[in-house]
Design an enzyme around this catalytic site. Structure first.
Site, mmCIF file in Angstrom:
data_model
loop_
_atom_site.group_PDB
_atom_site.id
_atom_site.type_symbol
_atom_site.label_atom_id
_atom_site.label_comp_id
_atom_site.label_asym_id
_atom_site.label_seq_id
_atom_site.Cartn_x
_atom_site.Cartn_y
_atom_site.Cartn_z
ATOM 1 N N TYR A 181 0.795 -1.223 0.000
ATOM 2 C CA TYR A 181 0.000 0.000 0.000
ATOM 3 C C TYR A 181 0.828 1.273 0.000
ATOM 4 C CZ TYR A 181 -3.101 -3.718 1.105
ATOM 5 O OH TYR A 181 -3.759 -4.900 1.045
ATOM 6 N N LYS A 222 2.262 -9.256 -8.344
ATOM 7 C CA LYS A 222 0.936 -9.497 -8.932
ATOM 8 C C LYS A 222 0.765 -8.462 -10.053
ATOM 9 C CE LYS A 222 -3.213 -11.494 -8.677
ATOM 10 N NZ LYS A 222 -3.374 -12.808 -9.313
ATOM 11 N N ASP A 246 0.201 -15.898 -6.971
ATOM 12 C CA ASP A 246 -0.655 -17.092 -6.888
ATOM 13 C C ASP A 246 0.075 -18.327 -7.424
ATOM 14 O OD1 ASP A 246 -0.831 -15.494 -9.100
ATOM 15 O OD2 ASP A 246 -3.009 -15.548 -9.266
ATOM 16 N N ASP A 274 4.697 -12.149 3.887
ATOM 17 C CA ASP A 274 4.142 -12.620 5.152
ATOM 18 C C ASP A 274 3.452 -13.976 4.917
ATOM 19 O OD1 ASP A 274 3.241 -12.681 7.715
ATOM 20 O OD2 ASP A 274 1.619 -11.243 7.440
ATOM 21 N N ASP A 307 5.113 -18.000 5.655
ATOM 22 C CA ASP A 307 4.421 -18.933 6.550
ATOM 23 C C ASP A 307 4.138 -20.251 5.825
ATOM 24 O OD1 ASP A 307 4.510 -17.324 8.709
ATOM 25 O OD2 ASP A 307 2.343 -17.136 8.998
#
Ligand code: NAD
Length: 340
Positions: free
Chosen positions: A142, A169, A201, A225, A229
């Site tokens: 952002y 993306k 993706d 992030d 994970d």
């Protein structure tokens, strides 16, 4: 003899159990390799709230600012869950990242050969996985505009196999198109690095389908992030995953911590796996102190102890020897000592 000041912030829960084991490793390396360490403990997180009312007391921040590197445990726990967001233990960690401008997060995910069966994925998929997710930590999706470019004198984190997947993306997001342009431009200055662009993706799928395809993944905050994970599954246990957050001038200032949290379900029992914290100490040697060969000795010592069949509860299986936190620390310390 070079002397380094290391701020030691164990935090809460198992952070208080695993961080001393990581400190012991640095002490042993220091003695054997002639590196002077000054360790200074400080409070952070819930422990700091209980003692001072603040998750990052000014004295802890000053110590972190003055130190060469920070050995961090983990923060948080049910005791402080009902505090307002701004006063919670996690704020202590966020404040250090912000105040020290730790802008890059490095998370290796390695599937150790003897732990292949601890992963929920098939052996044929995870075997040989050895990747690093580099995530941009202080800006993100952002913020849009790159703040600038800094070239590290020694090439920064170019300490891997020189295959870089930049994840974005760009087919949908304008900020991602900008990211791709910047990475492409920077990539041209490093012709020895094989650069590919991967949509986030596709990357998420490939990580659980063909993780061995990846060497180093670089991406922005939010994607990183989530992907880091996901990559954590590949290593078999949270107790095996180290991390580094780098920043400051030249990217040498670093905070080193296991990826896992405070594990309230096992805290205080002496059963936590200290390997993530110990591998974080190895990253401290590699990235803040430029002591790659010493870091290699620590990594190798961990492998040897695992090869000998020693396991903490989280990675224990039939036929292996169950050990506690301190015993695992003892075994790795002894292997590091033997390696000099
Ligand atoms: P967690 O990582 O603490 O625990 C998840 C599971 O993994 C638990 O079953 C735990 O027992 C196990 N586990 C984690 N580390 C282990 C180790 N070294 N050895 C053996 N088993 C281990 O995640 P959580 O339960 O979601 O969070 C607990 C607390 O930790 C929360 O308060 C959370 O906010 C905090 N947290 C802090 C950090 C940090 O300080 N950077 C990161 C994550 C979570």
């Amino acid at each position: 003899m070079a002397t380094y000041k290391i701020a030691v912030l164990p935090g809460d829960g198992i952070g208080q159990e695993v961080t001393p084991q990581a400190q012991r490793i640095l002490q042993v390396v220091g003695r054997a390799a002639g590196i002077g360490f000054e360790f200074e403990p400080a409070l952070v997180g819930g422990a700091a709230i209980d003692a001072t009312g603040r998750p990052l007391p000014p004295a802890s921040l000053s110590l972190c600012q003055a130190a060469h590197a920070i050995l961090f445990g983990s923060v948080g726990g049910p005791k402080w869950d009902n505090l307002p967001q701004e006063q919670r233990p996690e704020r202590g960690l966020l404040a250090i990242r912000k105040e020290l401008d730790l802008f890059a997060n490095l998370r290796p995910a390695t599937c150790f050969p003897m732990l292949v069966d601890a992963s929920p994925l098939k052996r044929s998929v995870v075997e040989g996985t050895d990747l690093m997710v580099i995530r941009e930590l202080t800006g993100g999706l952002y913020f849009g505009e790159p703040r600038g470019r800094e070239d590290f004198a020694d090439g920064g984190a170019r300490k891997r196999r020189k295959r870089l997947a930049s994840v974005d993306k760009a087919n949908v997001l304008v900020v991602s198109q900008l990211w791709r342009e910047v990475v492409t431009r920077v990539g041209k200055d490093y012709p020895q690095v094989a650069l590919e662009h991967v949509l986030v993706d596709n990357c998420a799928m490939a990580l659980v389908h063909k993780p061995t395809h990846f060497d180093t993944i670089v991406t922005e905050n939010t994607f990183g992030d989530i992907l880091s994970d996901e990559a954590a599954i590949l290593a078999g246990s949270m107790g095996m995953l180290p991390s580094a957050s780098l920043g400051g001038t030249g990217g040498k200032k670093g905070l080193y911590e296991p990826v896992h949290g405070t594990a309230p379900d096992i805290a205080g029992q002496g059963v936590a796996n200290p390997i993530a914290a110990i591998l974080s100490a190895a990253m401290l040697l590699r990235y803040s102190l430029d002591r790659g060969p010493d870091a290699d000795r620590v990594d190798a010592a961990v492998l040897r102890v695992l090869e000998q069949g020693h396991r903490t509860r989280d990675i224990h299986s039939a036929g292996t020897k169950l050990v506690g936190t301190v015993e695992m620390g003892d075994l790795i310390v002894s292997e590091v000592e033997k390696s000099y």
